[in-house]
Motif scaffolding. Structure first.
Motif, mmCIF file in Angstrom:
data_model
loop_
_atom_site.group_PDB
_atom_site.id
_atom_site.type_symbol
_atom_site.label_atom_id
_atom_site.label_comp_id
_atom_site.label_asym_id
_atom_site.label_seq_id
_atom_site.Cartn_x
_atom_site.Cartn_y
_atom_site.Cartn_z
ATOM 1 N N LEU A 65 0.825 -1.211 0.000
ATOM 2 C CA LEU A 65 0.000 0.000 0.000
ATOM 3 C C LEU A 65 0.860 1.262 0.000
ATOM 4 N N THR A 66 1.934 1.246 0.766
ATOM 5 C CA THR A 66 2.830 2.402 0.823
ATOM 6 C C THR A 66 3.502 2.638 -0.524
ATOM 7 N N MET A 67 3.957 1.574 -1.184
ATOM 8 C CA MET A 67 4.594 1.733 -2.500
ATOM 9 C C MET A 67 3.597 2.276 -3.524
ATOM 10 N N CYS A 68 2.366 1.779 -3.483
ATOM 11 C CA CYS A 68 1.346 2.271 -4.428
ATOM 12 C C CYS A 68 0.983 3.724 -4.123
ATOM 13 N N LEU A 69 0.874 4.060 -2.860
ATOM 14 C CA LEU A 69 0.577 5.445 -2.474
ATOM 15 C C LEU A 69 1.720 6.370 -2.875
ATOM 16 N N TYR A 70 2.966 5.902 -2.716
ATOM 17 C CA TYR A 70 4.132 6.675 -3.141
ATOM 18 C C TYR A 70 4.074 6.922 -4.649
ATOM 19 N N ALA A 71 3.705 5.900 -5.411
ATOM 20 C CA ALA A 71 3.591 6.035 -6.869
ATOM 21 C C ALA A 71 2.532 7.070 -7.237
ATOM 22 N N VAL A 72 1.398 7.052 -6.547
ATOM 23 C CA VAL A 72 0.321 8.014 -6.831
ATOM 24 C C VAL A 72 0.773 9.430 -6.498
ATOM 25 N N VAL A 117 7.256 -1.754 -8.617
ATOM 26 C CA VAL A 117 7.767 -3.075 -8.972
ATOM 27 C C VAL A 117 8.877 -3.440 -7.978
ATOM 28 N N PRO A 118 8.789 -4.628 -7.407
ATOM 29 C CA PRO A 118 9.843 -5.027 -6.458
ATOM 30 C C PRO A 118 11.225 -4.975 -7.104
ATOM 31 N N PHE A 119 12.191 -4.531 -6.357
ATOM 32 C CA PHE A 119 13.591 -4.433 -6.754
ATOM 33 C C PHE A 119 13.857 -3.357 -7.811
ATOM 34 N N ASN A 120 12.890 -2.472 -8.068
ATOM 35 C CA ASN A 120 13.122 -1.373 -9.002
ATOM 36 C C ASN A 120 14.306 -0.521 -8.550
ATOM 37 N N ALA A 121 14.433 -0.309 -7.257
ATOM 38 C CA ALA A 121 15.537 0.520 -6.747
ATOM 39 C C ALA A 121 16.895 -0.090 -7.104
ATOM 40 N N PHE A 122 16.991 -1.427 -7.107
ATOM 41 C CA PHE A 122 18.257 -2.078 -7.452
ATOM 42 C C PHE A 122 18.588 -1.920 -8.937
ATOM 43 N N PRO A 131 17.252 3.068 -14.180
ATOM 44 C CA PRO A 131 16.263 2.239 -13.485
ATOM 45 C C PRO A 131 15.119 1.841 -14.413
ATOM 46 N N TRP A 132 14.443 0.780 -14.043
ATOM 47 C CA TRP A 132 13.352 0.275 -14.861
ATOM 48 C C TRP A 132 12.289 1.325 -15.113
ATOM 49 N N HIS A 133 12.011 2.167 -14.123
ATOM 50 C CA HIS A 133 10.940 3.152 -14.330
ATOM 51 C C HIS A 133 11.315 4.193 -15.383
ATOM 52 N N ASP A 134 12.584 4.353 -15.691
ATOM 53 C CA ASP A 134 13.007 5.195 -16.824
ATOM 54 C C ASP A 134 12.952 4.391 -18.125
ATOM 55 N N LYS A 135 13.563 3.218 -18.098
ATOM 56 C CA LYS A 135 13.693 2.402 -19.302
ATOM 57 C C LYS A 135 12.324 2.009 -19.870
ATOM 58 N N TRP A 136 11.422 1.545 -19.017
ATOM 59 C CA TRP A 136 10.133 1.031 -19.483
ATOM 60 C C TRP A 136 9.144 2.133 -19.860
ATOM 61 N N SER A 137 9.393 3.354 -19.407
ATOM 62 C CA SER A 137 8.483 4.457 -19.744
ATOM 63 C C SER A 137 9.090 5.410 -20.776
ATOM 64 N N ASP A 138 10.265 5.066 -21.314
ATOM 65 C CA ASP A 138 10.965 5.911 -22.297
ATOM 66 C C ASP A 138 11.183 7.329 -21.783
ATOM 67 N N THR A 139 11.730 7.425 -20.589
ATOM 68 C CA THR A 139 12.045 8.724 -20.009
ATOM 69 C C THR A 139 13.495 8.732 -19.532
#
Length: 175
Positions: A65-72, A117-122, A131-139
């Motif tokens: 819940l905390t990770m999803c809230l952080y994302a929002v 996503v688990p282990f995104n920070a790694f 990081p995956w959140h850059d690579k997968w979103s083309d940013t």
């Protein structure tokens, strides 16, 4: 000095923020998020005593819940401030799409929910930091000072070459 605004000439790979700035962004944003959640919890506890303090949520469910809230929260902040968060504001960085422009609504949504996503920070370990959140979103997260220098380089070099043409060597004709 005039500035070029065409992003085809700008090397965004060169403008990428380094690992230390990315880590600083994460720590600043995470601390700000937890401070904000602390005050929200206090307000909820005042409005409905016992609703937060007597809550017995499982640790894994709480983390999800905390990770999803952080994302929002990060999505709302980056959408409102065109790719900037508090951490990025402090470190002089910004999220951009692959064209060097502010990310689209969909890219920001993807970018921030991939953080859950688990282990995104790694995935941010390594050089360059991708990081995956850059690579997968083309940013990208770019350093704004380096981007500004990239934008101005053509004007700088053309101005420099024009000065070289004007300053012709003078020949001593006294002998």
């Amino acid at each position: 000095m005039e500035q070029t605004n065409t992003y085809e000439e700008i090397d965004l790979e060169y403008c990428r923020a380094g690992s230390s700035k990315r880590l600083a962004n994460y720590i600043i944003d995470l601390v700000a998020f937890y401070i904000m959640m602390f005050f929200v919890a206090i307000l909820i506890e005042i409005a409905s005593p016992g609703s937060v303090s007597e809550n017995n949520i499982d640790g894994i469910v709480d983390r999800i819940l905390t990770m999803c809230l952080y994302a929002v929260v990060m999505f709302i902040i980056e959408a409102a401030f065109q790719g900037k968060s508090l951490g990025k504001l402090i470190t002089g960085t910004r999220a951009v799409n692959i064209y060097g422009e502010a990310p689209t609504f969909t890219q920001l949504l993807q970018r921030n929910f991939i953080r859950a996503v688990p282990f995104n920070a790694f995935s941010a370990l390594g050089s360059p930091c991708t990081p995956w959140h850059d690579k997968w979103s083309d940013t990208y997260v770019i350093d704004e000072k380096v981007l500004e220098l990239q934008k101005r380089k053509d004007a700088f070099f053309s101005e420099l070459s024009n000065k070289g043409e004007l300053a012709e060597p003078q020949v001593d004709q006294t002998s």
